[in-house]
Design a protein around this motif. Sequence first.
Motif, PDB file in Angstrom:
ATOM      1  N   VAL A 116       0.839  -1.202   0.000  1.00 59.34           N
ATOM      2  CA  VAL A 116       0.000   0.000   0.000  1.00 59.34           C
ATOM      3  C   VAL A 116       0.874   1.252   0.000  1.00 59.34           C
ATOM      4  N   LYS A 117       1.906   1.272   0.826  1.00 60.83           N
ATOM      5  CA  LYS A 117       2.805   2.428   0.866  1.00 60.83           C
ATOM      6  C   LYS A 117       3.495   2.624  -0.485  1.00 60.83           C
ATOM      7  N   GLN A 118       3.929   1.544  -1.104  1.00 61.61           N
ATOM      8  CA  GLN A 118       4.604   1.636  -2.398  1.00 61.61           C
ATOM      9  C   GLN A 118       3.653   2.177  -3.468  1.00 61.61           C
ATOM     10  N   GLN A 119       2.414   1.714  -3.451  1.00 62.89           N
ATOM     11  CA  GLN A 119       1.434   2.190  -4.430  1.00 62.89           C
ATOM     12  C   GLN A 119       1.103   3.664  -4.218  1.00 62.89           C
ATOM     13  N   LEU A 120       0.953   4.055  -2.969  1.00 61.23           N
ATOM     14  CA  LEU A 120       0.692   5.464  -2.675  1.00 61.23           C
ATOM     15  C   LEU A 120       1.843   6.336  -3.161  1.00 61.23           C
ATOM     16  N   PHE A 121       3.061   5.886  -2.915  1.00 61.56           N
ATOM     17  CA  PHE A 121       4.209   6.670  -3.341  1.00 61.56           C
ATOM     18  C   PHE A 121       4.306   6.722  -4.859  1.00 61.56           C
ATOM     19  N   ALA A 122       4.048   5.603  -5.537  1.00 57.84           N
ATOM     20  CA  ALA A 122       4.105   5.583  -7.006  1.00 57.84           C
ATOM     21  C   ALA A 122       3.085   6.564  -7.591  1.00 57.84           C
ATOM     22  N   THR A 123       1.901   6.600  -7.003  1.00 54.06           N
ATOM     23  CA  THR A 123       0.880   7.544  -7.461  1.00 54.06           C
ATOM     24  C   THR A 123       1.313   8.974  -7.195  1.00 54.06           C
ATOM     25  N   PHE A 124       1.923   9.217  -6.053  1.00 56.65           N
ATOM     26  CA  PHE A 124       2.424  10.548  -5.728  1.00 56.65           C
ATOM     27  C   PHE A 124       3.499  10.970  -6.730  1.00 56.65           C
ATOM     28  N   GLU A 125       4.401  10.055  -7.066  1.00 56.19           N
ATOM     29  CA  GLU A 125       5.447  10.354  -8.045  1.00 56.19           C
ATOM     30  C   GLU A 125       4.842  10.759  -9.390  1.00 56.19           C
ATOM     31  N   LYS A 126       3.851  10.001  -9.832  1.00 55.78           N
ATOM     32  CA  LYS A 126       3.196  10.316 -11.110  1.00 55.78           C
ATOM     33  C   LYS A 126       2.500  11.670 -11.048  1.00 55.78           C
ATOM     34  N   THR A 127       1.873  11.945  -9.918  1.00 55.24           N
ATOM     35  CA  THR A 127       1.188  13.223  -9.749  1.00 55.24           C
ATOM     36  C   THR A 127       2.183  14.374  -9.800  1.00 55.24           C
ATOM     37  N   VAL A 128       3.307  14.230  -9.109  1.00 53.74           N
ATOM     38  CA  VAL A 128       4.343  15.267  -9.124  1.00 53.74           C
ATOM     39  C   VAL A 128       4.855  15.469 -10.546  1.00 53.74           C
ATOM     40  N   ASP A 129       5.105  14.377 -11.253  1.00 56.78           N
ATOM     41  CA  ASP A 129       5.565  14.495 -12.647  1.00 56.78           C
ATOM     42  C   ASP A 129       4.569  15.265 -13.500  1.00 56.78           C
ATOM     43  N   ASP A 130       3.282  14.938 -13.354  1.00 57.81           N
ATOM     44  CA  ASP A 130       2.266  15.646 -14.133  1.00 57.81           C
ATOM     45  C   ASP A 130       2.220  17.133 -13.779  1.00 57.81           C
ATOM     46  N   ILE A 131       2.326  17.454 -12.506  1.00 62.16           N
ATOM     47  CA  ILE A 131       2.300  18.863 -12.090  1.00 62.16           C
ATOM     48  C   ILE A 131       3.514  19.602 -12.642  1.00 62.16           C
ATOM     49  N   LEU A 132       4.683  18.976 -12.553  1.00 64.08           N
ATOM     50  CA  LEU A 132       5.900  19.636 -13.019  1.00 64.08           C
ATOM     51  C   LEU A 132       5.932  19.808 -14.539  1.00 64.08           C
ATOM     52  N   HIS A 133       5.202  18.967 -15.258  1.00 62.24           N
ATOM     53  CA  HIS A 133       5.181  19.052 -16.716  1.00 62.24           C
ATOM     54  C   HIS A 133       3.913  19.732 -17.236  1.00 62.24           C
ATOM     55  N   LYS A 134       3.177  20.399 -16.356  1.00 60.39           N
ATOM     56  CA  LYS A 134       1.964  21.085 -16.768  1.00 60.39           C
ATOM     57  C   LYS A 134       2.306  22.119 -17.843  1.00 60.39           C
ATOM     58  N   GLY A 135       1.568  22.077 -18.931  1.00 60.30           N
ATOM     59  CA  GLY A 135       1.807  22.998 -20.041  1.00 60.30           C
ATOM     60  C   GLY A 135       2.760  22.452 -21.084  1.00 60.30           C
ATOM     61  N   ASP A 136       3.415  21.349 -20.802  1.00 58.43           N
ATOM     62  CA  ASP A 136       4.331  20.723 -21.753  1.00 58.43           C
ATOM     63  C   ASP A 136       3.509  19.858 -22.712  1.00 58.43           C
ATOM     64  N   LYS A 137       3.393  20.311 -23.943  1.00 62.15           N
ATOM     65  CA  LYS A 137       2.548  19.605 -24.914  1.00 62.15           C
ATOM     66  C   LYS A 137       3.111  18.238 -25.310  1.00 62.15           C
ATOM     67  N   ARG A 138       4.384  18.033 -25.073  1.00 59.32           N
ATOM     68  CA  ARG A 138       4.994  16.749 -25.426  1.00 59.32           C
ATOM     69  C   ARG A 138       4.907  15.727 -24.294  1.00 59.32           C
ATOM     70  N   TRP A 139       4.468  16.148 -23.126  1.00 58.79           N
ATOM     71  CA  TRP A 139       4.377  15.257 -21.963  1.00 58.79           C
ATOM     72  C   TRP A 139       3.147  14.369 -22.089  1.00 58.79           C
ATOM     73  N   ASP A 140       3.338  13.082 -21.937  1.00 59.56           N
ATOM     74  CA  ASP A 140       2.225  12.136 -21.931  1.00 59.56           C
ATOM     75  C   ASP A 140       1.772  11.986 -20.478  1.00 59.56           C
ATOM     76  N   ARG A 141       0.656  12.621 -20.146  1.00 59.83           N
ATOM     77  CA  ARG A 141       0.202  12.679 -18.759  1.00 59.83           C
ATOM     78  C   ARG A 141      -0.092  11.296 -18.186  1.00 59.83           C
ATOM     79  N   ASN A 142       0.213  11.139 -16.910  1.00 53.42           N
ATOM     80  CA  ASN A 142      -0.112   9.910 -16.193  1.00 53.42           C
ATOM     81  C   ASN A 142      -1.600   9.850 -15.863  1.00 53.42           C
ATOM     82  N   PHE A 143      -2.188  11.006 -15.593  1.00 51.66           N
ATOM     83  CA  PHE A 143      -3.601  11.092 -15.224  1.00 51.66           C
ATOM     84  C   PHE A 143      -4.303  11.971 -16.242  1.00 51.66           C
ATOM     85  N   LYS A 144      -5.073  11.356 -17.092  1.00 51.19           N
ATOM     86  CA  LYS A 144      -5.732  12.067 -18.189  1.00 51.19           C
ATOM     87  C   LYS A 144      -6.752  13.085 -17.689  1.00 51.19           C
ATOM     88  N   ASP A 145      -7.267  12.876 -16.472  1.00 55.17           N
ATOM     89  CA  ASP A 145      -8.255  13.818 -15.929  1.00 55.17           C
ATOM     90  C   ASP A 145      -7.593  15.043 -15.288  1.00 55.17           C
TER      91      ASP A 145
END
Length: 102
Positions: A70-99
């Motif tokens: 559970v901790k590993q899954q929570l962290f993996a989701t957090f990592e993906k969320t951080v990546d999406d936030i940091l790449h906001k506005g980057d048209k070449r970024w393939d978002r982890n969370f489409k919503d």
Amino acid sequence: MKSAFRQRVEDLKSRLPKEHQEIGHYLEHVLDSLDSLEEEHLRLVAAYAYQGYKVSGDNEQVFNETILTVKQQLFATFEKTVDDILHKGDKRWDRNFKDGTD
């Protein structure tokens, strides 16, 4: 001493813009809750053992592995969320969370 999860959360949280750091705070609260659950479980198991009940090692292993997963899954989701936030506005970024992350 901080656990590896805690240190990784802090490292990622520090990369986030200020307006998104509450996500890291939330994850820290969730990890606190899981740590409390583990401590309560240990106390319960100790009480059972003290009263003479046999504690199943297999059940303990499953419990510990489940908490870790559970901790590993929570962290993996957090990592993906951080990546999406940091790449906001980057048209070449393939978002982890489409919503989105907002």
